[in-house]
Design a protein around this motif. Sequence first.
Motif, PDB file in Angstrom:
ATOM      1  N   ARG A  67       0.824  -1.207   0.000  1.00 41.78           N
ATOM      2  CA  ARG A  67       0.000   0.000   0.000  1.00 41.78           C
ATOM      3  C   ARG A  67       0.860   1.260   0.000  1.00 41.78           C
ATOM      4  O   ARG A  67       0.562   2.240  -0.676  1.00 41.78           O
ATOM      5  CB  ARG A  67      -0.910  -0.013   1.227  1.00 41.78           C
ATOM      6  CG  ARG A  67      -2.010   1.045   1.170  1.00 41.78           C
ATOM      7  CD  ARG A  67      -2.826   1.039   2.446  1.00 41.78           C
ATOM      8  NE  ARG A  67      -2.115   1.747   3.513  1.00 41.78           N
ATOM      9  CZ  ARG A  67      -2.507   1.746   4.787  1.00 41.78           C
ATOM     10  NH1 ARG A  67      -3.566   1.035   5.159  1.00 41.78           N
ATOM     11  NH2 ARG A  67      -1.846   2.427   5.710  1.00 41.78           N
ATOM     12  N   GLU A  82       0.921   4.197  -2.545  1.00 43.51           N
ATOM     13  CA  GLU A  82       0.746   5.590  -2.136  1.00 43.51           C
ATOM     14  C   GLU A  82       1.879   6.462  -2.645  1.00 43.51           C
ATOM     15  O   GLU A  82       1.659   7.583  -3.118  1.00 43.51           O
ATOM     16  CB  GLU A  82       0.646   5.679  -0.612  1.00 43.51           C
ATOM     17  CG  GLU A  82      -0.655   5.117  -0.046  1.00 43.51           C
ATOM     18  CD  GLU A  82      -0.669   5.124   1.480  1.00 43.51           C
ATOM     19  OE1 GLU A  82       0.389   5.443   2.066  1.00 43.51           O
ATOM     20  OE2 GLU A  82      -1.727   4.819   2.064  1.00 43.51           O
ATOM     21  N   LYS A 106       1.640   9.434  -5.152  1.00 42.86           N
ATOM     22  CA  LYS A 106       2.193  10.758  -4.850  1.00 42.86           C
ATOM     23  C   LYS A 106       3.152  11.219  -5.939  1.00 42.86           C
ATOM     24  O   LYS A 106       3.144  12.379  -6.345  1.00 42.86           O
ATOM     25  CB  LYS A 106       2.912  10.720  -3.507  1.00 42.86           C
ATOM     26  CG  LYS A 106       1.966  10.639  -2.317  1.00 42.86           C
ATOM     27  CD  LYS A 106       2.748  10.611  -1.012  1.00 42.86           C
ATOM     28  CE  LYS A 106       1.802  10.532   0.202  1.00 42.86           C
ATOM     29  NZ  LYS A 106       2.529  10.486   1.479  1.00 42.86           N
TER      30      LYS A 106
END
Length: 418
Positions: free
Chosen positions: A123, A127, A131
């Motif tokens: 995860r 992420e 980003k």
Amino acid sequence: MFKSDDVFYKICFDSILEGICIANEEGRIVMINSALGEIFGYKKSEILGRKIDFLIPKSHHHIHHEQFNSFVKSPKKYKKGKGREFLGLHKNGSTLDLEIGLNYIEHEGSFYAKALISEIGTRKKHELLIKERNRNLEFEVEQQTAQLTHVVSELERSNLKLKEEIKERIIAENKAKIALEKEKELNIMQTKFISLASHEFKTPLSGILTSAGLIEKYNDKEPNGNINSHVTKIKNLVIQLNNILDDFLFLENTESENYAMRLSRFKFCDLINKLVKDAKAILKEGQKIEITPCKFSVELLQDRKVIDIIIKNVLYNAIKYSPEYSVIRMKIHNNDVLKISIEDEGIGIPKEEQEHVFERFYRAKNALPIQGTGIGLNIAKRYLVKLNGSIDIQSREHKGTKVVLQLPVTYKNLKAQD
């Protein structure tokens, strides 16, 4: 309910997908489920009885001790998420990104800390990727925005420039229209003046020609070669002037488009024979006209005067621009249309100037020393178009010129038919 509740609870405990770790207040692990061993890469037997520290990187031990001691002193329930993340140490030495939820248990007077642990490395990677992509997207948006701003700015400048150019073009077009109108007025004035002058010259020239004829008649009683020579010269010059004046009068009609075709039936060969006969009066010394015998009986329904002007202009040009002792050849063919070719041995027309020879008052540079008006071919072309005919010129400088005229036997007003 179940024969053995302990077995059932153990099965449920081990089947939980998240890792469960229960430690006493000293920080020693007293119970785990299967998922915890899978997260850290250990068997249960390798974990039970050991302190929690060995599942955490050494660099984070002091932080872990502080947090664990604080939790034992003031236990609270902490749900997973909301920043409850920490680093774990896998059996193979790799670092794990973990998320923890905390609870506590009191059993038989003892305190136990219960941790619910999830591995969030995948995860986290997603992420981080999101980003990174967001950063790249923001950068791309900034770049595109900057480019778009530049393009918009350029378009605004171009638009202003275009508006200025359109404004200038409109001003230039208006000036051109005014100049064109003035030029048209000037051309009309010039044409009217030429026409008026031509009419005024016609009368005295007619008188000169009559007087020359009387002198020639009186001279017959007492022949004098010099007188006959001068009379002939006077007649030739009058004929040339009359031809020029006829051209100017026809030019007025062409410009104003007021000339109405005067159709009549006449024999074409009679017209040609008369033209050749009249032309002999202006031949230079030693010049001669060779003509293919015009014996076929073609009857035209045309304007005889217009046909006369067209052929005479071409024939007289051949005589004027050819040297002494040269030959002008005229050939006539009759198929579906009349085809008249007139070929000379004259000065010719420079190649770069041939496209201009039908322009009004235009004269090639090599023709300037020879007297002329520059309107003969212009008139011929204009009226040939009106007669639904054509004119073609083939010429080589210093070699001569060949002009081919094509005329329909019967005049048809194509505009009237439309």
